[in-house]
Motif scaffolding. Structure first.
Motif, PDB file in Angstrom:
ATOM      1  N   GLU A  11     -19.514  32.556  13.716  1.00  0.00           N
ATOM      2  CA  GLU A  11     -18.942  32.537  13.962  1.00  0.00           C
ATOM      3  C   GLU A  11     -19.254  33.355  11.711  1.00  0.00           C
ATOM      4  O   GLU A  11     -18.944  34.131  10.733  1.00  0.00           O
ATOM      5  CB  GLU A  11     -17.441  32.045  13.195  1.00  0.00           C
ATOM      6  CG  GLU A  11     -16.528  31.878  14.252  1.00  0.00           C
ATOM      7  CD  GLU A  11     -16.357  31.045  15.034  1.00  0.00           C
ATOM      8  OE1 GLU A  11     -15.904  30.042  14.132  1.00  0.00           O
ATOM      9  OE2 GLU A  11     -14.870  30.742  15.684  1.00  0.00           O
ATOM     10  N   TRP A  12     -20.003  31.933  11.632  1.00  0.00           N
ATOM     11  CA  TRP A  12     -21.051  32.315  10.179  1.00  0.00           C
ATOM     12  C   TRP A  12     -22.217  33.967  10.320  1.00  0.00           C
ATOM     13  O   TRP A  12     -21.154  33.906   8.774  1.00  0.00           O
ATOM     14  CB  TRP A  12     -21.683  30.976   9.830  1.00  0.00           C
ATOM     15  CG  TRP A  12     -22.684  30.605   8.927  1.00  0.00           C
ATOM     16  CD1 TRP A  12     -21.789  31.142   7.666  1.00  0.00           C
ATOM     17  CD2 TRP A  12     -23.750  31.266   8.680  1.00  0.00           C
ATOM     18  NE1 TRP A  12     -22.633  30.604   6.324  1.00  0.00           N
ATOM     19  CE2 TRP A  12     -23.975  31.203   7.054  1.00  0.00           C
ATOM     20  CE3 TRP A  12     -24.526  32.010   9.592  1.00  0.00           C
ATOM     21  CZ2 TRP A  12     -25.153  31.384   6.117  1.00  0.00           C
ATOM     22  CZ3 TRP A  12     -25.857  31.952   8.818  1.00  0.00           C
ATOM     23  CH2 TRP A  12     -25.878  32.440   7.177  1.00  0.00           C
ATOM     24  N   ALA A  18     -20.421  40.860   7.002  1.00  0.00           N
ATOM     25  CA  ALA A  18     -19.130  41.923   7.049  1.00  0.00           C
ATOM     26  C   ALA A  18     -18.824  42.051   8.418  1.00  0.00           C
ATOM     27  O   ALA A  18     -18.665  43.014   8.658  1.00  0.00           O
ATOM     28  CB  ALA A  18     -19.317  42.235   5.889  1.00  0.00           C
ATOM     29  N   GLY A  19     -19.139  41.176   9.733  1.00  0.00           N
ATOM     30  CA  GLY A  19     -18.397  41.491  10.528  1.00  0.00           C
ATOM     31  C   GLY A  19     -18.986  43.033  11.812  1.00  0.00           C
ATOM     32  O   GLY A  19     -18.767  43.406  12.727  1.00  0.00           O
ATOM     33  N   LEU A  38     -31.715  26.695  13.589  1.00  0.00           N
ATOM     34  CA  LEU A  38     -31.649  27.285  12.093  1.00  0.00           C
ATOM     35  C   LEU A  38     -30.718  28.532  11.749  1.00  0.00           C
ATOM     36  O   LEU A  38     -31.902  29.536  13.409  1.00  0.00           O
ATOM     37  CB  LEU A  38     -33.326  27.740  11.485  1.00  0.00           C
ATOM     38  CG  LEU A  38     -33.956  25.963  11.711  1.00  0.00           C
ATOM     39  CD1 LEU A  38     -35.196  26.702  10.630  1.00  0.00           C
ATOM     40  CD2 LEU A  38     -33.217  25.237  10.457  1.00  0.00           C
ATOM     41  N   ALA A  39     -30.397  29.181  10.716  1.00  0.00           N
ATOM     42  CA  ALA A  39     -29.593  30.949  10.769  1.00  0.00           C
ATOM     43  C   ALA A  39     -30.170  31.415   9.513  1.00  0.00           C
ATOM     44  O   ALA A  39     -29.806  30.596   9.152  1.00  0.00           O
ATOM     45  CB  ALA A  39     -28.240  30.484  11.913  1.00  0.00           C
ATOM     46  N   ASN A  40     -30.368  32.197   9.460  1.00  0.00           N
ATOM     47  CA  ASN A  40     -30.159  32.970   8.240  1.00  0.00           C
ATOM     48  C   ASN A  40     -30.030  34.714   8.307  1.00  0.00           C
ATOM     49  O   ASN A  40     -29.642  35.259   9.403  1.00  0.00           O
ATOM     50  CB  ASN A  40     -32.018  33.315   7.864  1.00  0.00           C
ATOM     51  CG  ASN A  40     -31.837  33.738   6.589  1.00  0.00           C
ATOM     52  OD1 ASN A  40     -31.054  33.547   5.485  1.00  0.00           O
ATOM     53  ND2 ASN A  40     -32.836  33.930   6.476  1.00  0.00           N
ATOM     54  N   ALA A  41     -29.031  35.373   7.634  1.00  0.00           N
ATOM     55  CA  ALA A  41     -28.548  36.121   7.949  1.00  0.00           C
ATOM     56  C   ALA A  41     -28.416  36.889   6.539  1.00  0.00           C
ATOM     57  O   ALA A  41     -28.443  36.248   5.658  1.00  0.00           O
ATOM     58  CB  ALA A  41     -27.062  36.127   7.912  1.00  0.00           C
ATOM     59  N   SER A 210     -28.705  42.078   8.715  1.00  0.00           N
ATOM     60  CA  SER A 210     -29.819  41.334   9.791  1.00  0.00           C
ATOM     61  C   SER A 210     -29.241  40.291   9.934  1.00  0.00           C
ATOM     62  O   SER A 210     -28.815  39.360   9.031  1.00  0.00           O
ATOM     63  CB  SER A 210     -31.353  41.517   8.889  1.00  0.00           C
ATOM     64  OG  SER A 210     -31.805  41.330  10.469  1.00  0.00           O
ATOM     65  N   ALA A 211     -29.985  39.388  11.310  1.00  0.00           N
ATOM     66  CA  ALA A 211     -29.436  38.372  11.143  1.00  0.00           C
ATOM     67  C   ALA A 211     -30.454  37.153  12.499  1.00  0.00           C
ATOM     68  O   ALA A 211     -31.391  38.201  13.183  1.00  0.00           O
ATOM     69  CB  ALA A 211     -27.839  37.564  12.210  1.00  0.00           C
TER      70      ALA A 211
END
Length: 260
Positions: A11-12, A18-19, A38-41, A210-211
């Motif tokens: 969800e984050w 932006a979906g 670890l997450a990055n977007a 990008s994620a």
């Protein structure tokens, strides 16, 4: 509650892009043996400094690397462009309008088009072997008249677990060595690296997202008269922030006619 955590991470990422990127982590992926993630977007939306006129968009032939051809919409412009010719390929720089209200940033898209229809692999190898060959706002500054300027309207998307790719490139330490220190009771090593990206280019501009999610587990371990620029075969593109020189997105358009 691994599933609840997975949903929160997804969800984050969806909100931060932006979906455009949803469900990066597949259902059932997280479990009690996954102590940390670890997450990055990254999200980008830029409007061209000079929009393409949609009334000029026409279906044209695109030549694929395997010799096949497809028909797809090509955007065109009669405006002057920042373009240069290099041995074996040509590059055009398309500027975006001013971004943001605060800190000043300048973005451009660079399209690298090989001379040969099947020349993209050779071009990629050449550029990756010498990053000094990448163009910038310092090398592409003068606008010149164009006899023909056409680029396809395209959308590309890609999703993969890059673990094996990174290992094949020789990045062994994060997967085999104890290098992650986050206060865990035992050493942590990287187990999986999920990556997804999305880029859409049309007459108005570009939207890109990008994620990346890293799963860890316990363990050890200048031209006066150019003839034109018609991107009717596979090419590479970059989106770069000019003041810092940082490339924020990079990709290949091999067959943009495939619906995403």
């Amino acid at each position: 509650m691994p599933e609840e955590t997975r949903s929160q991470i997804n969800e984050w990422i969806t909100s931060a892009t932006a979906g455009q990127i949803k469900d990066l982590l597949p259902m059932g992926y997280l479990h009690h043996g996954t102590p940390a993630m670890l997450a990055n977007a990254l999200y980008f939306k830029g409007v061209w400094e000079r929009n393409f006129d949609a009334y000029l968009t026409r279906d044209e032939t695109l030549f694929l690397h395997d010799g096949c051809v497809v028909r797809m919409p090509f955007m065109s412009s009669t405006s002057k462009q920042c373009i240069t010719y290099r041995p074996g390929y040509k590059v055009v720089r398309l500027r975006y309008g001013h971004q943001g209200r605060g800190e000043h940033r300048v973005f451009s898209m660079y399209i690298y088009l090989p001379d040969a229809h099947d020349g993209l692999p050779t071009l990629l190898h050449k550029l990756s072997a010498d990053l000094a060959l990448l163009e910038s706002s310092r090398t592409l500054t003068d606008e010149v008249p164009m006899r023909a300027f056409k680029v396809p309207r395209f959308t590309v998307a890609y999703k993969t677990n890059t673990r094996e790719m990174l290992l094949n490139l020789g990045l062994l330490l994060p997967f085999d060595g104890d290098i992650v220190e986050v206060g865990a009771p035992e050493p942590l090593v990287v187990f999986d690296v999920y990556h997804e990206s999305f880029v859409e280019v049309n007459e108005e501009g570009t939207e890109a997202a990008s994620a990346i999610a890293v799963a860890m587990r316990f363990g050890c371990a200048h031209l006066e008269a150019p003839v034109g620029f018609v991107a009717d075969h596979p090419f590479m593109f970059l989106i770069k922030e000019e003041l810092s020189g940082v490339v924020v997105f990079a990709g290949q358009a091999i067959d943009p006619s495939i619906p995403q």
